[in-house]
Design an enzyme around this catalytic site. Structure first.
Site, PDB file in Angstrom:
ATOM      1  N   LYS A 232       6.663  -0.936  -4.128  1.00 28.11           N
ATOM      2  CA  LYS A 232       7.425  -1.964  -3.408  1.00 28.11           C
ATOM      3  C   LYS A 232       8.616  -1.243  -2.780  1.00 28.11           C
ATOM      4  O   LYS A 232       9.700  -1.140  -3.363  1.00 28.11           O
ATOM      5  CB  LYS A 232       7.859  -3.075  -4.367  1.00 28.11           C
ATOM      6  CG  LYS A 232       8.423  -4.298  -3.645  1.00 28.11           C
ATOM      7  CD  LYS A 232       8.525  -5.485  -4.586  1.00 28.11           C
ATOM      8  CE  LYS A 232       9.290  -6.639  -3.968  1.00 28.11           C
ATOM      9  NZ  LYS A 232       8.620  -7.275  -2.831  1.00 28.11           N
TER      10      LYS A 232
HETATM   11  N1  PMP Z   1       2.911  -8.750  -1.143  1.00 24.52           N
HETATM   12  C1  PMP Z   1       4.077  -8.398  -0.594  1.00 24.52           C
HETATM   13  C2  PMP Z   1       4.068  -7.585   0.650  1.00 24.52           C
HETATM   14  C3  PMP Z   1       5.285  -8.810  -1.172  1.00 24.52           C
HETATM   15  O1  PMP Z   1       6.463  -8.479  -0.618  1.00 24.52           O
HETATM   16  C4  PMP Z   1       5.258  -9.611  -2.330  1.00 24.52           C
HETATM   17  C5  PMP Z   1       6.545 -10.093  -2.952  1.00 24.52           C
HETATM   18  N2  PMP Z   1       7.035  -9.175  -3.887  1.00 24.52           N
HETATM   19  C6  PMP Z   1       4.013  -9.951  -2.870  1.00 24.52           C
HETATM   20  C7  PMP Z   1       2.864  -9.500  -2.254  1.00 24.52           C
HETATM   21  C8  PMP Z   1       3.900 -10.792  -4.110  1.00 24.52           C
HETATM   22  O2  PMP Z   1       4.280 -10.040  -5.243  1.00 24.52           O
HETATM   23  P1  PMP Z   1       4.921 -10.748  -6.509  1.00 24.52           P
HETATM   24  O3  PMP Z   1       4.000 -11.806  -6.915  1.00 24.52           O
HETATM   25  O4  PMP Z   1       5.042  -9.657  -7.517  1.00 24.52           O
HETATM   26  O5  PMP Z   1       6.243 -11.273  -6.076  1.00 24.52           O
END
Ligand code: PMP
Length: 296
Positions: free
Chosen positions: A149
């Site tokens: 991320k």
């Molecule tokens: N894909 C992307 C590109 C994101 O930014 C996020 C948000 N973090 C997610 C998926 C969903 O991830 P999560 O459920 O861990 O928030």
């Protein structure tokens, strides 16, 4: 910020911050919710693990141990006396040295939090959002590690989101270089077809979403058949139901793709069931999933 509680307006950095110039930051997005037993952070361990995994992929050494980040998050929530909020830990390179190689810079760590309403709108949660398939392809995992991320990933997301919103859509859905579905600009995606739940595999080049993982688990416990499988653009259009999952977006139905109705063009029954279970779980109303909640 770097181990100190700092008033919001003083939490600033120098304009020569490496991560501002080159996108060399990694971060997390976490939510905490109010419950009968007080404020609970949803799946904190999983978020902390992903945070350190992101740093590891980028060879960045976070100057604090995971348990220090955990206690700093809890302390920041307590000191602000906030019941429900979004939590943003970010590790970034500072302003010691200019140049692409970040290693001459100190790594800074900050944790910010603020109340954040449903990311795609309260109405979006109920009636669903309208999406466009982006003309921008999702970053190829051969170019960037999509399991991290990283701030840099969001340059691609920003382009897709700006394009979609400028054309009157709420959100974009990105395909990868092979034309397979990946994710939204800040959400994972799920499809319901003939009572089965399907979502693209990590190998499609997506963020390993923690909400995604939770919904896979929840779906199985609800007796649904869940598949992590590559999905084509046509399968999206032919789906009975579609929804996004994410910390910010929570569980948001998708009612249209490229101006074509999905199913009946309203929030579908399985989406609704998953959504209401999700909100029960995060607010501590489902004892079967209490292990996912971390008290502040
Ligand atoms: N894909 C992307 C590109 C994101 O930014 C996020 C948000 N973090 C997610 C998926 C969903 O991830 P999560 O459920 O861990 O928030």
């Amino acid at each position: 910020m770097d181990g100190q509680l700092v008033p919001w307006e003083n939490a600033t950095v120098h304009v020569m911050t490496h991560s501002l110039h080159y996108g060399s930051a990694i971060f997390e997005g976490i939510r905490c919710y109010d419950s009968n037993e007080g404020t609970m952070i949803f799946r904190l361990d999983a978020h902390i693990k992903r945070f350190y995994n992101s740093a590891r992929i980028y060879r960045m050494s976070v100057p604090f141990a995971p348990d220090e980040v955990v206690s700093a998050i809890k302390r920041t929530i307590r000191e602000n006396n906030i019941k429900e909020c979004y939590i943003r830990p970010i590790a970034f390179y500072g302003w010691d040295e200019v140049g692409v190689n970040p290693q001459g810079n100190r790594v800074h760590l900050a944790i910010a939090l603020w109340p954040w309403l449903p990311y795609l709108g309260e109405e979006g949660l109920k009636v669903g959002v309208r999406c466009k398939i982006s003309t921008w392809a999702r970053i190829d995992p051969r170019s960037m590690p999509m399991m991290a991320k990283a701030a840099a990933n969001y340059a691609n997301s920003i382009l897709a989101r700006l394009e979609a919103q400028s054309e009157g859509f709420h959100e974009a859905i990105l395909l990868n270089g092979s034309g397979m579905v990946t994710e939204g600009t800040g959400e994972n995606i799920f499809l319901v077809s003939d009572g089965r739940l399907k979502t693209p595999p990590l190998s499609a080049g997506i963020l390993p979403g923690i909400t995604r993982e939770s919904i896979i688990d929840l779906g199985q416990k609800m007796g649904l058949k869940v598949e992590e499988i590559n999905l084509s653009r046509s399968e999206l259009l032919l789906a009975d139901e579609l929804f996004f999952s994410g910390t910010a977006a929570e569980v948001t139905p998708i009612r249209e793709v490229d101006n074509q109705k999905i199913g009946n063009g309203v929030r579908g029954p399985i989406t609704q069931k998953i959504q209401s279970r999700f909100f029960e779980i995060v607010r501590g109303k489902d004892p079967d999933f209490s292990a996912w909640l971390e008290p502040v």
